[in-house]
Design a protein around this motif. Structure first.
Motif, PDB file in Angstrom:
ATOM      1  N   CYS A 184      -5.575  -6.641  35.648  1.00 45.91           N
ATOM      2  CA  CYS A 184      -5.487  -7.834  34.789  1.00 45.91           C
ATOM      3  C   CYS A 184      -6.827  -8.559  34.729  1.00 45.91           C
ATOM      4  O   CYS A 184      -7.274  -8.981  33.661  1.00 45.91           O
ATOM      5  CB  CYS A 184      -4.396  -8.771  35.284  1.00 45.91           C
ATOM      6  N   LEU A 185      -7.482  -8.705  35.872  1.00 44.60           N
ATOM      7  CA  LEU A 185      -8.793  -9.351  35.915  1.00 44.60           C
ATOM      8  C   LEU A 185      -9.810  -8.539  35.119  1.00 44.60           C
ATOM      9  O   LEU A 185     -10.662  -9.105  34.424  1.00 44.60           O
ATOM     10  CB  LEU A 185      -9.238  -9.484  37.371  1.00 44.60           C
ATOM     11  N   THR A 186      -9.691  -7.230  35.179  1.00 42.84           N
ATOM     12  CA  THR A 186     -10.598  -6.357  34.438  1.00 42.84           C
ATOM     13  C   THR A 186     -10.412  -6.516  32.936  1.00 42.84           C
ATOM     14  O   THR A 186     -11.386  -6.517  32.177  1.00 42.84           O
ATOM     15  CB  THR A 186     -10.374  -4.890  34.863  1.00 42.84           C
ATOM     16  N   LEU A 187      -9.172  -6.677  32.491  1.00 46.99           N
ATOM     17  CA  LEU A 187      -8.936  -6.865  31.050  1.00 46.99           C
ATOM     18  C   LEU A 187      -9.544  -8.175  30.568  1.00 46.99           C
ATOM     19  O   LEU A 187     -10.101  -8.247  29.465  1.00 46.99           O
ATOM     20  CB  LEU A 187      -7.443  -6.811  30.756  1.00 46.99           C
ATOM     21  N   VAL A 188      -9.478  -9.216  31.383  1.00 46.39           N
ATOM     22  CA  VAL A 188     -10.131 -10.490  31.038  1.00 46.39           C
ATOM     23  C   VAL A 188     -11.647 -10.289  30.961  1.00 46.39           C
ATOM     24  O   VAL A 188     -12.310 -10.782  30.052  1.00 46.39           O
ATOM     25  CB  VAL A 188      -9.765 -11.592  32.061  1.00 46.39           C
ATOM     26  N   ALA A 189     -12.193  -9.526  31.905  1.00 46.33           N
ATOM     27  CA  ALA A 189     -13.631  -9.251  31.916  1.00 46.33           C
ATOM     28  C   ALA A 189     -14.056  -8.462  30.676  1.00 46.33           C
ATOM     29  O   ALA A 189     -15.116  -8.725  30.106  1.00 46.33           O
ATOM     30  CB  ALA A 189     -14.005  -8.491  33.186  1.00 46.33           C
ATOM     31  N   VAL A 190     -13.235  -7.513  30.255  1.00 46.15           N
ATOM     32  CA  VAL A 190     -13.549  -6.727  29.056  1.00 46.15           C
ATOM     33  C   VAL A 190     -13.589  -7.636  27.828  1.00 46.15           C
ATOM     34  O   VAL A 190     -14.452  -7.490  26.965  1.00 46.15           O
ATOM     35  CB  VAL A 190     -12.529  -5.581  28.863  1.00 46.15           C
ATOM     36  N   ILE A 191     -12.702  -8.598  27.762  1.00 48.02           N
ATOM     37  CA  ILE A 191     -12.667  -9.519  26.613  1.00 48.02           C
ATOM     38  C   ILE A 191     -13.878 -10.452  26.618  1.00 48.02           C
ATOM     39  O   ILE A 191     -14.506 -10.685  25.588  1.00 48.02           O
ATOM     40  CB  ILE A 191     -11.349 -10.319  26.626  1.00 48.02           C
ATOM     41  N   LEU A 192     -14.232 -10.990  27.798  1.00 44.11           N
ATOM     42  CA  LEU A 192     -15.303 -11.987  27.867  1.00 44.11           C
ATOM     43  C   LEU A 192     -16.707 -11.382  27.814  1.00 44.11           C
ATOM     44  O   LEU A 192     -17.608 -11.963  27.216  1.00 44.11           O
ATOM     45  CB  LEU A 192     -15.157 -12.823  29.140  1.00 44.11           C
ATOM     46  N   PHE A 193     -16.933 -10.259  28.466  1.00 40.41           N
ATOM     47  CA  PHE A 193     -18.261  -9.631  28.471  1.00 40.41           C
ATOM     48  C   PHE A 193     -18.086  -8.116  28.574  1.00 40.41           C
ATOM     49  O   PHE A 193     -18.103  -7.551  29.668  1.00 40.41           O
ATOM     50  CB  PHE A 193     -19.103 -10.172  29.637  1.00 40.41           C
ATOM     51  N   PRO A 194     -17.902  -7.451  27.436  1.00 42.75           N
ATOM     52  CA  PRO A 194     -17.573  -6.022  27.419  1.00 42.75           C
ATOM     53  C   PRO A 194     -18.539  -5.089  28.162  1.00 42.75           C
ATOM     54  O   PRO A 194     -18.068  -4.126  28.776  1.00 42.75           O
ATOM     55  CB  PRO A 194     -17.528  -5.685  25.931  1.00 42.75           C
ATOM     56  N   PRO A 195     -19.863  -5.322  28.154  1.00 41.43           N
ATOM     57  CA  PRO A 195     -20.721  -4.357  28.861  1.00 41.43           C
ATOM     58  C   PRO A 195     -20.355  -4.182  30.336  1.00 41.43           C
ATOM     59  O   PRO A 195     -20.265  -3.055  30.828  1.00 41.43           O
ATOM     60  CB  PRO A 195     -22.125  -4.937  28.710  1.00 41.43           C
ATOM     61  N   LEU A 196     -20.142  -5.254  31.054  1.00 47.75           N
ATOM     62  CA  LEU A 196     -19.734  -5.141  32.449  1.00 47.75           C
ATOM     63  C   LEU A 196     -18.232  -4.901  32.577  1.00 47.75           C
ATOM     64  O   LEU A 196     -17.782  -4.256  33.519  1.00 47.75           O
ATOM     65  CB  LEU A 196     -20.111  -6.404  33.231  1.00 47.75           C
ATOM     66  N   GLY A 197     -17.463  -5.430  31.633  1.00 45.30           N
ATOM     67  CA  GLY A 197     -16.010  -5.270  31.678  1.00 45.30           C
ATOM     68  C   GLY A 197     -15.578  -3.817  31.549  1.00 45.30           C
ATOM     69  O   GLY A 197     -14.664  -3.363  32.244  1.00 45.30           O
ATOM     70  N   ILE A 198     -16.239  -3.078  30.687  1.00 50.42           N
ATOM     71  CA  ILE A 198     -15.890  -1.663  30.505  1.00 50.42           C
ATOM     72  C   ILE A 198     -16.268  -0.866  31.753  1.00 50.42           C
ATOM     73  O   ILE A 198     -15.528   0.027  32.189  1.00 50.42           O
ATOM     74  CB  ILE A 198     -16.557  -1.098  29.230  1.00 50.42           C
ATOM     75  N   THR A 199     -17.415  -1.211  32.349  1.00 47.20           N
ATOM     76  CA  THR A 199     -17.807  -0.558  33.594  1.00 47.20           C
ATOM     77  C   THR A 199     -16.774  -0.839  34.688  1.00 47.20           C
ATOM     78  O   THR A 199     -16.394   0.058  35.450  1.00 47.20           O
ATOM     79  CB  THR A 199     -19.190  -1.059  34.043  1.00 47.20           C
ATOM     80  N   ALA A 200     -16.302  -2.082  34.756  1.00 49.07           N
ATOM     81  CA  ALA A 200     -15.269  -2.437  35.735  1.00 49.07           C
ATOM     82  C   ALA A 200     -13.974  -1.676  35.459  1.00 49.07           C
ATOM     83  O   ALA A 200     -13.269  -1.289  36.395  1.00 49.07           O
ATOM     84  CB  ALA A 200     -15.019  -3.940  35.712  1.00 49.07           C
ATOM     85  N   LEU A 201     -13.658  -1.468  34.190  1.00 50.45           N
ATOM     86  CA  LEU A 201     -12.456  -0.724  33.828  1.00 50.45           C
ATOM     87  C   LEU A 201     -12.527   0.725  34.336  1.00 50.45           C
ATOM     88  O   LEU A 201     -11.536   1.271  34.825  1.00 50.45           O
ATOM     89  CB  LEU A 201     -12.253  -0.753  32.310  1.00 50.45           C
ATOM     90  N   VAL A 202     -13.712   1.322  34.257  1.00 52.57           N
ATOM     91  CA  VAL A 202     -13.893   2.686  34.768  1.00 52.57           C
ATOM     92  C   VAL A 202     -13.615   2.721  36.275  1.00 52.57           C
ATOM     93  O   VAL A 202     -12.895   3.595  36.768  1.00 52.57           O
ATOM     94  CB  VAL A 202     -15.321   3.194  34.454  1.00 52.57           C
ATOM     95  N   PHE A 203     -14.164   1.752  37.017  1.00 55.84           N
ATOM     96  CA  PHE A 203     -13.948   1.723  38.460  1.00 55.84           C
ATOM     97  C   PHE A 203     -12.495   1.377  38.798  1.00 55.84           C
ATOM     98  O   PHE A 203     -11.966   1.837  39.806  1.00 55.84           O
ATOM     99  CB  PHE A 203     -14.903   0.745  39.135  1.00 55.84           C
ATOM    100  N   SER A 204     -11.854   0.584  37.954  1.00 55.16           N
ATOM    101  CA  SER A 204     -10.444   0.265  38.173  1.00 55.16           C
ATOM    102  C   SER A 204      -9.582   1.517  38.050  1.00 55.16           C
ATOM    103  O   SER A 204      -8.677   1.748  38.861  1.00 55.16           O
ATOM    104  CB  SER A 204      -9.989  -0.796  37.164  1.00 55.16           C
TER     105      SER A 204
END
Length: 96
Positions: free
Chosen positions: A32-52
């Protein structure tokens, strides 16, 4: 093989079962936190999604060390992405 199967039937992969104790070792994947990160700042959010996703896969394979390493990376990337995204929004609201 010494097990009999009907012609055309495919072999089923073995079901990996985890004990209750193993399920307690699951590293958080912060989805859930990763999805918020993807919305707010996609460059780091997508990287976080990969690690998630890697955390979730490692949890299912009982690879706890890898799961906890990826979980930590996910958490930090989420925090940085959310802070940068909120900073950009703050800047745009105040100065643009």
């Amino acid at each position: 093989e010494d097990t009999w199967r009907e012609p055309g039937a495919e072999a089923q992969p073995p079901v990996i079962t985890q004990t209750k104790e193993e399920l307690l070792f699951y590293a958080p994947d912060y989805l859930c936190l990763t999805l918020v990160a993807v919305i707010l700042f996609p460059p780091l959010g997508i990287t976080a999604l990969v690690f998630s996703v890697k955390t979730r896969q490692a949890n299912k394979k009982s690879q706890w060390e890898e799961a906890y390493i990826n979980s930590g990376r996910t958490g930090w990337l989420d925090v940085f992405a959310i802070l940068i995204g909120l900073g950009i929004i703050y800047f745009l609201v105040l100065f643009v």
